[in-house]
Design a protein around this motif. Structure first.
Motif, PDB file in Angstrom:
ATOM      1  N   SER A 241       0.826  -1.218   0.000  1.00 14.85           N
ATOM      2  CA  SER A 241       0.000   0.000   0.000  1.00 14.85           C
ATOM      3  C   SER A 241       0.855   1.261   0.000  1.00 14.85           C
ATOM      4  O   SER A 241       0.588   2.204  -0.751  1.00 14.85           O
ATOM      5  CB  SER A 241      -0.928   0.008   1.217  1.00 14.85           C
ATOM      6  N   ILE A 242       1.892   1.300   0.838  1.00 20.15           N
ATOM      7  CA  ILE A 242       2.734   2.494   0.875  1.00 20.15           C
ATOM      8  C   ILE A 242       3.566   2.600  -0.399  1.00 20.15           C
ATOM      9  O   ILE A 242       3.866   3.699  -0.875  1.00 20.15           O
ATOM     10  CB  ILE A 242       3.623   2.518   2.146  1.00 20.15           C
ATOM     11  N   GLU A 243       3.923   1.463  -0.978  1.00 22.54           N
ATOM     12  CA  GLU A 243       4.669   1.511  -2.237  1.00 22.54           C
ATOM     13  C   GLU A 243       3.808   2.046  -3.375  1.00 22.54           C
ATOM     14  O   GLU A 243       4.314   2.659  -4.316  1.00 22.54           O
ATOM     15  CB  GLU A 243       5.211   0.122  -2.567  1.00 22.54           C
ATOM     16  N   SER A 244       2.492   1.862  -3.284  1.00 24.00           N
ATOM     17  CA  SER A 244       1.605   2.427  -4.301  1.00 24.00           C
ATOM     18  C   SER A 244       1.579   3.955  -4.208  1.00 24.00           C
ATOM     19  O   SER A 244       1.337   4.637  -5.212  1.00 24.00           O
ATOM     20  CB  SER A 244       0.187   1.865  -4.142  1.00 24.00           C
ATOM     21  N   VAL A 245       1.831   4.485  -2.994  1.00 25.21           N
ATOM     22  CA  VAL A 245       1.931   5.940  -2.829  1.00 25.21           C
ATOM     23  C   VAL A 245       3.147   6.461  -3.585  1.00 25.21           C
ATOM     24  O   VAL A 245       3.100   7.503  -4.242  1.00 25.21           O
ATOM     25  CB  VAL A 245       2.016   6.320  -1.341  1.00 25.21           C
ATOM     26  N   TRP A 246       4.267   5.724  -3.500  1.00 33.33           N
ATOM     27  CA  TRP A 246       5.468   6.145  -4.226  1.00 33.33           C
ATOM     28  C   TRP A 246       5.242   6.082  -5.731  1.00 33.33           C
ATOM     29  O   TRP A 246       5.750   6.936  -6.469  1.00 33.33           O
ATOM     30  CB  TRP A 246       6.662   5.261  -3.843  1.00 33.33           C
ATOM     31  N   ALA A 247       4.503   5.096  -6.185  1.00 38.82           N
ATOM     32  CA  ALA A 247       4.196   5.009  -7.615  1.00 38.82           C
ATOM     33  C   ALA A 247       3.417   6.239  -8.065  1.00 38.82           C
ATOM     34  O   ALA A 247       3.690   6.816  -9.131  1.00 38.82           O
ATOM     35  CB  ALA A 247       3.405   3.739  -7.896  1.00 38.82           C
ATOM     36  N   LEU A 248       2.467   6.669  -7.238  1.00 38.04           N
ATOM     37  CA  LEU A 248       1.654   7.838  -7.560  1.00 38.04           C
ATOM     38  C   LEU A 248       2.504   9.104  -7.549  1.00 38.04           C
ATOM     39  O   LEU A 248       2.407   9.947  -8.447  1.00 38.04           O
ATOM     40  CB  LEU A 248       0.514   7.964  -6.550  1.00 38.04           C
ATOM     41  N   LEU A 249       3.364   9.243  -6.531  1.00 38.02           N
ATOM     42  CA  LEU A 249       4.239  10.412  -6.432  1.00 38.02           C
ATOM     43  C   LEU A 249       5.168  10.501  -7.638  1.00 38.02           C
ATOM     44  O   LEU A 249       5.301  11.557  -8.268  1.00 38.02           O
ATOM     45  CB  LEU A 249       5.048  10.337  -5.138  1.00 38.02           C
ATOM     46  N   LYS A 250       5.804   9.394  -7.975  1.00 37.93           N
ATOM     47  CA  LYS A 250       6.790   9.416  -9.061  1.00 37.93           C
ATOM     48  C   LYS A 250       6.134   9.546 -10.427  1.00 37.93           C
ATOM     49  O   LYS A 250       6.686  10.180 -11.330  1.00 37.93           O
ATOM     50  CB  LYS A 250       7.654   8.159  -8.990  1.00 37.93           C
ATOM     51  N   ARG A 251       4.931   8.985 -10.601  1.00 37.99           N
ATOM     52  CA  ARG A 251       4.234   9.174 -11.871  1.00 37.99           C
ATOM     53  C   ARG A 251       3.877  10.646 -12.065  1.00 37.99           C
ATOM     54  O   ARG A 251       3.922  11.171 -13.187  1.00 37.99           O
ATOM     55  CB  ARG A 251       2.958   8.328 -11.925  1.00 37.99           C
ATOM     56  N   GLY A 252       3.517  11.317 -10.966  1.00 44.19           N
ATOM     57  CA  GLY A 252       3.223  12.746 -11.053  1.00 44.19           C
ATOM     58  C   GLY A 252       4.457  13.548 -11.409  1.00 44.19           C
ATOM     59  O   GLY A 252       4.419  14.457 -12.239  1.00 44.19           O
ATOM     60  N   ILE A 253       5.588  13.208 -10.781  1.00 46.81           N
ATOM     61  CA  ILE A 253       6.830  13.940 -11.039  1.00 46.81           C
ATOM     62  C   ILE A 253       7.318  13.690 -12.463  1.00 46.81           C
ATOM     63  O   ILE A 253       7.638  14.626 -13.202  1.00 46.81           O
ATOM     64  CB  ILE A 253       7.908  13.541 -10.018  1.00 46.81           C
ATOM     65  N   TYR A 254       7.363  12.422 -12.882  1.00 45.70           N
ATOM     66  CA  TYR A 254       7.886  12.096 -14.201  1.00 45.70           C
ATOM     67  C   TYR A 254       6.933  12.520 -15.321  1.00 45.70           C
ATOM     68  O   TYR A 254       7.360  13.041 -16.348  1.00 45.70           O
ATOM     69  CB  TYR A 254       8.155  10.594 -14.319  1.00 45.70           C
ATOM     70  N   GLY A 255       5.635  12.279 -15.112  1.00 42.14           N
ATOM     71  CA  GLY A 255       4.691  12.495 -16.194  1.00 42.14           C
ATOM     72  C   GLY A 255       4.059  13.869 -16.247  1.00 42.14           C
ATOM     73  O   GLY A 255       3.635  14.311 -17.316  1.00 42.14           O
ATOM     74  N   GLN A 259      10.198  17.667 -13.466  1.00 43.79           N
ATOM     75  CA  GLN A 259      11.340  17.926 -12.593  1.00 43.79           C
ATOM     76  C   GLN A 259      10.868  18.654 -11.342  1.00 43.79           C
ATOM     77  O   GLN A 259      10.099  19.608 -11.424  1.00 43.79           O
ATOM     78  CB  GLN A 259      12.396  18.778 -13.306  1.00 43.79           C
ATOM     79  N   VAL A 260      11.316  18.192 -10.183  1.00 45.41           N
ATOM     80  CA  VAL A 260      10.986  18.831  -8.910  1.00 45.41           C
ATOM     81  C   VAL A 260      12.278  18.992  -8.123  1.00 45.41           C
ATOM     82  O   VAL A 260      13.008  18.027  -7.918  1.00 45.41           O
ATOM     83  CB  VAL A 260       9.977  17.972  -8.097  1.00 45.41           C
ATOM     84  N   SER A 261      12.563  20.210  -7.689  1.00 44.73           N
ATOM     85  CA  SER A 261      13.790  20.450  -6.931  1.00 44.73           C
ATOM     86  C   SER A 261      13.629  19.962  -5.502  1.00 44.73           C
ATOM     87  O   SER A 261      12.509  19.888  -4.968  1.00 44.73           O
ATOM     88  CB  SER A 261      14.130  21.940  -6.928  1.00 44.73           C
ATOM     89  N   ALA A 262      14.745  19.626  -4.878  1.00 44.08           N
ATOM     90  CA  ALA A 262      14.715  19.181  -3.476  1.00 44.08           C
ATOM     91  C   ALA A 262      14.139  20.266  -2.582  1.00 44.08           C
ATOM     92  O   ALA A 262      13.482  19.975  -1.575  1.00 44.08           O
ATOM     93  CB  ALA A 262      16.135  18.820  -3.033  1.00 44.08           C
ATOM     94  N   LYS A 263      14.351  21.518  -2.956  1.00 41.13           N
ATOM     95  CA  LYS A 263      13.871  22.657  -2.164  1.00 41.13           C
ATOM     96  C   LYS A 263      12.352  22.649  -2.024  1.00 41.13           C
ATOM     97  O   LYS A 263      11.817  22.979  -0.960  1.00 41.13           O
ATOM     98  CB  LYS A 263      14.333  23.949  -2.834  1.00 41.13           C
ATOM     99  N   HIS A 264      11.640  22.289  -3.089  1.00 39.36           N
ATOM    100  CA  HIS A 264      10.175  22.345  -3.081  1.00 39.36           C
ATOM    101  C   HIS A 264       9.513  20.979  -2.951  1.00 39.36           C
ATOM    102  O   HIS A 264       8.284  20.895  -2.940  1.00 39.36           O
ATOM    103  CB  HIS A 264       9.675  23.014  -4.368  1.00 39.36           C
ATOM    104  N   LEU A 265      10.307  19.919  -2.848  1.00 38.22           N
ATOM    105  CA  LEU A 265       9.745  18.568  -2.858  1.00 38.22           C
ATOM    106  C   LEU A 265       8.726  18.346  -1.747  1.00 38.22           C
ATOM    107  O   LEU A 265       7.726  17.658  -1.943  1.00 38.22           O
ATOM    108  CB  LEU A 265      10.868  17.539  -2.757  1.00 38.22           C
ATOM    109  N   THR A 266       8.962  18.929  -0.573  1.00 40.39           N
ATOM    110  CA  THR A 266       8.048  18.735   0.560  1.00 40.39           C
ATOM    111  C   THR A 266       6.615  19.078   0.191  1.00 40.39           C
ATOM    112  O   THR A 266       5.668  18.370   0.566  1.00 40.39           O
ATOM    113  CB  THR A 266       8.496  19.577   1.763  1.00 40.39           C
ATOM    114  N   ARG A 267       6.431  20.165  -0.544  1.00 41.40           N
ATOM    115  CA  ARG A 267       5.068  20.575  -0.911  1.00 41.40           C
ATOM    116  C   ARG A 267       4.421  19.588  -1.879  1.00 41.40           C
ATOM    117  O   ARG A 267       3.213  19.351  -1.813  1.00 41.40           O
ATOM    118  CB  ARG A 267       5.088  21.980  -1.511  1.00 41.40           C
ATOM    119  N   TYR A 268       5.201  19.021  -2.770  1.00 42.52           N
ATOM    120  CA  TYR A 268       4.650  18.031  -3.694  1.00 42.52           C
ATOM    121  C   TYR A 268       4.254  16.752  -2.946  1.00 42.52           C
ATOM    122  O   TYR A 268       3.247  16.121  -3.268  1.00 42.52           O
ATOM    123  CB  TYR A 268       5.660  17.711  -4.796  1.00 42.52           C
ATOM    124  N   VAL A 269       5.051  16.380  -1.949  1.00 43.47           N
ATOM    125  CA  VAL A 269       4.721  15.222  -1.117  1.00 43.47           C
ATOM    126  C   VAL A 269       3.438  15.500  -0.327  1.00 43.47           C
ATOM    127  O   VAL A 269       2.562  14.634  -0.201  1.00 43.47           O
ATOM    128  CB  VAL A 269       5.890  14.895  -0.167  1.00 43.47           C
TER     129      VAL A 269
END
Length: 308
Positions: A241-255, A259-269
């Motif tokens: 279940s938690i790994e599906s969250v990472w799939a959703l996060l990374k699909r949003g970033i990649y697709g 590109q998301v900078s480390a500086k703003h990553l917290t807000r995207y999470v």
């Protein structure tokens, strides 16, 4: 109107202009009438024209924007509402380029609008109460691959997580998700994140990473799945279940964002976590939108702080 959602067309019928959006936001954020953002008083408020109010106690002139993410924004309120609608209904988020086209503003303004909305998605850790019962915990690393970087940006320090930002996520079975960026995934950091967000006595499920060792020392029941050994579930024990969250996060970033900078990553999470919790597709679209509006109160993000 559908029993579970509303279309864009129906939203425009409900909130066609800035004035109806103002009334809608006031009804949600001030259910008992205009409230001073400074003293929280309601008994000495004078109504003025154009959605302005005056607190005769504080001598403050204010609007529904004051003390929220909308403050000092020139974007009309009905465009803000539509942007929130897009964020809670699009599973992988919306880019600033796309939002600029949707609501007719510049890409720079759209980026600022989205970052303010992501600021609203965040909040104090555990603001919805600690997770309990069966809780899955895992980390992921966000950042570009070394092979895809320009030569002057390569770190040349190895493969894997080097040069990437670590994110830890905790998901309660059938419940909420909590996720945040962390400096490192060592044992102290991982244990502290679990102590801060999971009720004592819960069952914590993780992979075999050494940072999770010692969790079963009287506080939690610790179940482990050995991914390196080819094990991905064992009875009720898994981190799927938690790994599906990472799939959703990374699909949003990649697709979507690319590109998301480390500086703003917290807000995207925070955005992904909010969409999984308050923005659950099981809830009606207007219910999700109301939760988003509730989250805007007391949040403020200036452009100077955003780019500092």
């Amino acid at each position: 109107m559908s029993q579970s959602t509303i279309s864009t067309f129906e939203l425009f019928q409900l909130i066609p202009d800035a004035e109806t959006a103002r009334v809608y936001l006031e009804a949600r954020l001030w259910p008992k009438g205009a409230t001073c953002p400074t003293c929280s008083g309601q008994d000495r408020i004078t109504t003025r024209k154009g959605g302005f109010y005056r607190c005769n106690k504080c001598k403050l002139d204010f609007t529904i924007r004051t003390g929220t993410i909308f403050e000092r924004s020139h974007v009309p309120l009905h465009k803000w509402v539509y942007a929130m609608y897009l964020m809670v209904t699009d599973r992988k988020g919306i880019s600033s380029m796309q939002l600029a086209k949707e609501i007719g503003i510049t890409q720079k303004s759209a980026w600022f609008v989205l970052q303010r909305l992501r600021e609203a998605c965040g909040g104090p850790s555990g603001s919805g109460g600690k997770l309990a019962g069966f809780v899955e915990v895992d980390e992921c690393f966000v950042g570009g691959k070394e092979g895809n970087k320009h030569e002057h940006k390569k770190l040349n320090v190895g493969r894997g997580s080097f040069g990437k930002t670590a994110v830890i996520g905790l998901r309660q079975r059938g419940g909420r998700t909590v996720a945040m960026t962390i400096q490192t995934n060592d044992q102290e950091t991982l244990h502290n994140a679990i102590y801060d967000n999971v009720e004592i006595g819960s069952t914590v499920m993780t992979d075999e990473h050494n940072g999770y060792r010692g969790l079963d020392g009287g506080f939690y029941k610790h179940e482990v799945v050995n991914h390196k050994g080819g094990e991905y579930s064992r009875g009720n024990t898994s981190t799927n279940s938690i790994e599906s969250v990472w799939a959703l996060l990374k699909r949003g970033i990649y697709g979507t964002y690319h590109q998301v900078s480390a500086k703003h990553l917290t807000r995207y999470v925070d955005e992904v976590s909010f969409r999984l919790n308050e923005g659950d597709v099981k809830n009606h679209t207007l219910t999700r939108l109301d939760s988003f509006i509730d989250a805007t109160d007391g949040k403020r993000l200036t452009y100077a702080r955003l780019i500092a």
